[in-house]
Design a protein around this motif. Structure first.
Motif, PDB file in Angstrom:
ATOM      1  N   TYR A 253      -4.965   6.873  -2.376  1.00 40.92           N
ATOM      2  CA  TYR A 253      -3.884   6.164  -2.167  1.00 40.92           C
ATOM      3  C   TYR A 253      -4.098   5.140  -0.687  1.00 40.92           C
ATOM      4  O   TYR A 253      -4.694   5.791   0.377  1.00 40.92           O
ATOM      5  N   PRO A 254      -3.909   3.897  -0.684  1.00 42.54           N
ATOM      6  CA  PRO A 254      -4.142   3.199   0.428  1.00 42.54           C
ATOM      7  C   PRO A 254      -3.366   3.361   1.532  1.00 42.54           C
ATOM      8  O   PRO A 254      -2.055   3.927   1.461  1.00 42.54           O
TER       9      PRO A 254
ATOM     10  N   ASN B 287       0.516   6.916   7.000  1.00 42.90           N
ATOM     11  CA  ASN B 287       0.584   6.176   5.742  1.00 42.90           C
ATOM     12  C   ASN B 287       0.761   4.790   6.040  1.00 42.90           C
ATOM     13  O   ASN B 287       0.683   3.761   5.369  1.00 42.90           O
TER      14      ASN B 287
ATOM     15  N   LYS C 268      -7.920   4.201   3.278  1.00 45.99           N
ATOM     16  CA  LYS C 268      -7.120   5.138   2.211  1.00 45.99           C
ATOM     17  C   LYS C 268      -6.793   6.393   2.940  1.00 45.99           C
ATOM     18  O   LYS C 268      -7.254   6.975   4.225  1.00 45.99           O
ATOM     19  N   ASP C 269      -6.075   7.468   2.518  1.00 46.03           N
ATOM     20  CA  ASP C 269      -5.540   8.555   2.839  1.00 46.03           C
ATOM     21  C   ASP C 269      -6.734   9.588   2.800  1.00 46.03           C
ATOM     22  O   ASP C 269      -7.817   9.230   2.274  1.00 46.03           O
TER      23      ASP C 269
ATOM     24  N   THR D 129     -10.035  -1.358   3.826  1.00 48.72           N
ATOM     25  CA  THR D 129     -10.408  -0.366   2.587  1.00 48.72           C
ATOM     26  C   THR D 129      -9.725   1.001   3.028  1.00 48.72           C
ATOM     27  O   THR D 129     -10.017   2.104   2.312  1.00 48.72           O
TER      28      THR D 129
ATOM     29  N   PRO E  45       0.831  -1.407   0.082  1.00 51.14           N
ATOM     30  CA  PRO E  45       0.102   0.152  -0.026  1.00 51.14           C
ATOM     31  C   PRO E  45       0.665   1.212  -0.025  1.00 51.14           C
ATOM     32  O   PRO E  45       0.385   2.275  -0.460  1.00 51.14           O
TER      33      PRO E  45
END
Length: 740
Positions: free
Chosen positions: A345-346, A312, A339-340, A337, A274
């Motif tokens: 972006y994951p 992240n 994301k940012d 699931t 990711p």
């Protein structure tokens, strides 16, 4: 058992041009997934190519692949690096009009020296997305997708200079890409030129080939059929079967799991990195105790706050067990699931499984990007949870399906909760290194016959019937769940290149502490008792003042503290209904006990439901729920006593009476007199008597009869202070008056 295809590509060669050439040879046989703990395992990676391919997307994919190459080189270039490019994210068709971006990606893929590249297409791929697909050494297609149709009807209306560009630069690039990968150039160029006539011929070595009719005289062919297999009139747009027929050499692979098995890639490769080449910004989160809706809301808030501050990579330290499996799955899906803040972006999540993690913690672990276990920890361990739950089929199916979604072995996941299942690790007789998980339900004779049959598996029992599968660190790694074991959290940080002092902690905030404090039994009792007491005071005493504010604040805090639980909205509705029924009893139809009793019952049920995680199922859960209702019932009785006491004496207490707002018309000599309780025997002579209202009757209040102040109920809904009223009914200790 369905046989799969495992593909071993041939060595790569070089052309005299700048493009790298590859002529692949194929061999088909049953797959052998790489063991997670195999020291000679090759580096493998799936990379999703988002649609459309732009400069930004090209830079992202390049960063991901470059990071993978660097990791591979640092590991000593062990084996061969395999990268599968998924060109249909979210199972959607892919098309990009940006030729330059697609060409840059194709060039990058071509120049990945020592790397095996695979294009995975499982929905239609058109326009210039086809170019980086052709740049890959291998092509994998599902049975219901097509590839081609690079040019559309609008391209024929381009200006002369643009048309010249298509004829020169674009056609040249597609032609070179086809030749570099050993595919018929005519078949590839047919995707661009609908006017092309493609003929099928036979080379001097007897192999079939396809050529452009215009190049027939130049072709070194033993024979050519003049009937075009791809006649002019339509652009090439090939199904998987047509792509095989016309020499594009795709492999029929319908799912990512099929691709991983066919190219001998471990299950872990299905879960992409990711971080995608980004510098890690790490946070650590601890999850303790039973998994409840309240805990879920807290976890979501902490993680969302961390992501909002730039995280992240989140290390999820699991020290949880028990609770609601639905909550556990929802949290696992939340991590899966995540994301940012841009939603593009994951966020990478690493599950750190400790020795305190049990049962439902496996959902959270499977939802994370990777799993690392503390030495001595277990994954699964549902034994204690399932002791009083003989039927676990729903839970077994949920865990099996969730593991499959995350590309983890689904049968071992089911075996963690399915006692009736016998799980085998099958090894192929012809090649013992080839393995499969087998769920065998036949008799022992059938199993023996299966062992003796041709092309069958030698099964090794992993979990016998009647037991539950529990995975320790080495076993979890062997079966493809865990990345390995560590002795401490700092050692885990070191594995991911993180400095412990730079990992921030997503701990509790003051809202978490306040909600937990308000959910304590003593605080629940006090909030309910204070709220009801002040509500009664607000109805009993004149004016709208402090009691109403305190009542509203008490109930708001009570329901907010339980706002994460399952029955909240039903609880609020029942509570409001109870208040309405009580109000109807007081203001509209005084004396009808049905409304008042029903209101009290609804109020108590609403308060009780607000504290429930789920509907009681066992005897102990019913007893706990009854205890909660009893506590609230006690609070209700205490509040009624307190309200009667305060309503009678608060107005006469110096300074304390200032807490009650009294309208100007109600001031005067009222506080200087004692309030006399109504007594039917004593005041029977009051029937027909006329008095003056000392307070507002809404409809309850006080009336002055001579020197006495008596509690009464008005026949209507509202009587102003200072009005003349007459007693029209005396029933027990209830005196009814009407305005005259």
């Amino acid at each position: 058992m369905v046989a799969s295809v495992r593909i071993h590509p041939a060595p790569r060669g070089f052309r005299s041009s700048w493009l790298l050439a590859l002529v692949g040879s194929l061999s088909l046989y049953a797959p052998a997934p790489t063991r997670a703990d195999d020291k000679t395992a090759e580096e493998s990676l799936f990379v999703t190519v988002r649609n459309p391919i732009t400069d930004q997307e090209f830079n992202r994919v390049k960063a991901v692949t470059s990071a993978a190459v660097e990791r591979w080189k640092k590991a000593g270039q062990r084996g061969r690096l395999k990268i599968v490019f998924d060109f249909n994210p979210d199972n959607q068709a892919a098309a990009s009009d940006q030729f330059a971006s697609c060409l840059s990606l194709a060039d990058t893929i071509q120049k990945l020296n020592g790397v095996m590249t695979v294009a995975y297409v499982h929905k239609d791929a058109t326009r210039h997305t086809v170019l980086p697909i052709l740049a890959c050494q291998e092509l994998a297609m599902s049975g219901d997708c097509r590839i081609g149709n690079v040019r559309t009807e609008g391209d024929d209306k381009l200006p002369a200079d643009a048309e010249s560009f298509y004829k020169e630069r674009l056609v040249y690039m597609y032609d070179e890409m086809a030749k570099a990968r050993g595919r018929p150039a005519a078949v590839v160029l047919k995707m661009l030129d609908r006017n092309l006539d493609v003929l099928q011929g036979r080379r001097n070595d007897g192999s079939p080939w396809f050529i452009d009719r215009r190049l027939r005289k130049q072709a070194d062919m033993a024979a050519v059929n003049d009937d075009p297999v791809l006649p002019a009139g339509t652009a090439g747009f090939y199904t998987m079967a047509e792509a095989q027929k016309f020499g594009l050499r795709p492999h029929r692979l319908d799912t990512r799991q099929d691709v991983a098995q066919a190219y001998d890639m471990p299950d872990a490769s299905l879960r992409e990195d990711p971080l995608e080449g980004r510098t890690p910004v790490a946070w650590q989160l601890e999850i303790r105790g039973p998994l409840t809706r309240a805990l879920e809301e807290t976890i979501r808030r902490r993680v969302t706050r961390a992501v909002g501050l730039g995280a992240n990579l989140v290390v999820v330290q699991l020290e949880c067990a028990g609770g609601d499996p639905v909550v556990a799955r929802d949290l696992g899906e939340f991590f899966r699931t995540l994301k940012d803040t841009t939603g593009r972006y994951p966020v990478m999540t690493v599950a750190y499984v400790t020795d305190l993690a049990r049962d439902h913690a496996v959902f959270l672990a499977l939802g994370c990007s990777e799993i690392v276990m503390r030495r001595g920890a277990k994954l699964g361990d549902y034994e204690a949870y399932l002791q009083n739950r003989p039927n676990a089929d729903t839970l077994a199916r949920a865990l099996e399906g969730f593991a499959q979604e995350r590309a983890y072995p689904s049968l071992p996941a089911r075996a963690m909760v399915d006692r009736d299942m016998t799980l085998f690790l099958g090894r192929a007789k012809a090649n013992p290194s080839e393995r499969r998980f087998l769920k065998v339900t036949e008799t022992e004779d059938d199993i023996a016959a299966d062992r003796a049959g041709p092309n069958k598996w030698n099964p090794e029992v992993i979990k016998p019937k009647g037991q539950l599968l529990v995975l320790d660190g080495p076993r979890a790694q062997e079966l493809g769940f865990s990345r390995g074991e560590v002795d401490s959290l700092d050692q885990l940080y070191g594995r991911y290149g993180l400095q412990p002092d730079k990992v921030r902690r997503a701990g509790a905030d003051w809202l978490d502490d306040l909600a937990a404090f308000l959910r304590l039994p003593i605080m629940e009792f006090l909030l309910v008792a204070v709220g009801i007491t002040c509500l009664i005071l607000e109805l009993k005493l004149p004016g709208v003042g402090l009691p109403g504010v305190i009542a509203a604040l008490s109930f708001i805090l009570f329901f907010w503290a339980h706002s994460q639980l399952a029955f909240l909205w039903l609880a609020v509705l029942l509570f409001v209904l109870g208040i309405v029924l009580i109000a109807l009893e007081i203001f509209v139809t005084p004396g009808m006990a049905v409304l008042g009793v029903s209101g009290v019952v609804m109020l108590l049920i609403g308060l009780g439901l607000a504290t429930l995680e789920r509907w009681p199922r066992t005897e102990s859960e019913w007893i706990a729920s009854a205890t909660v209702l009893g506590r609230f019932g006690g609070g209700l009785l205490a509040s009624i006593v307190a309200a009667v006491f305060l309503a009678r004496y608060l107005p006469n207490i110096p300074y304390a009476n200032r807490l009650v707002l009294v309208p100007p018309g109600e001031r005067g000599d009222y506080p200087a007199h004692d309030v006399v309780s109504a007594d039917a025997a004593r005041f029977a002579s009051l029937l027909g008597a006329i008095g003056v209202t000392a307070t507002t009757l809404r409809p309850a209040g006080m009336v002055r009869f001579g020197d006495d102040f008596i509690d009464v109920v008005a026949e209507g809904s509202y009587v102003e202070p200072g009005a003349r009223v007459q007693v029209i009914e005396i029933e027990g200790n209830r005196i009814v008056v009407k305005e005259v």
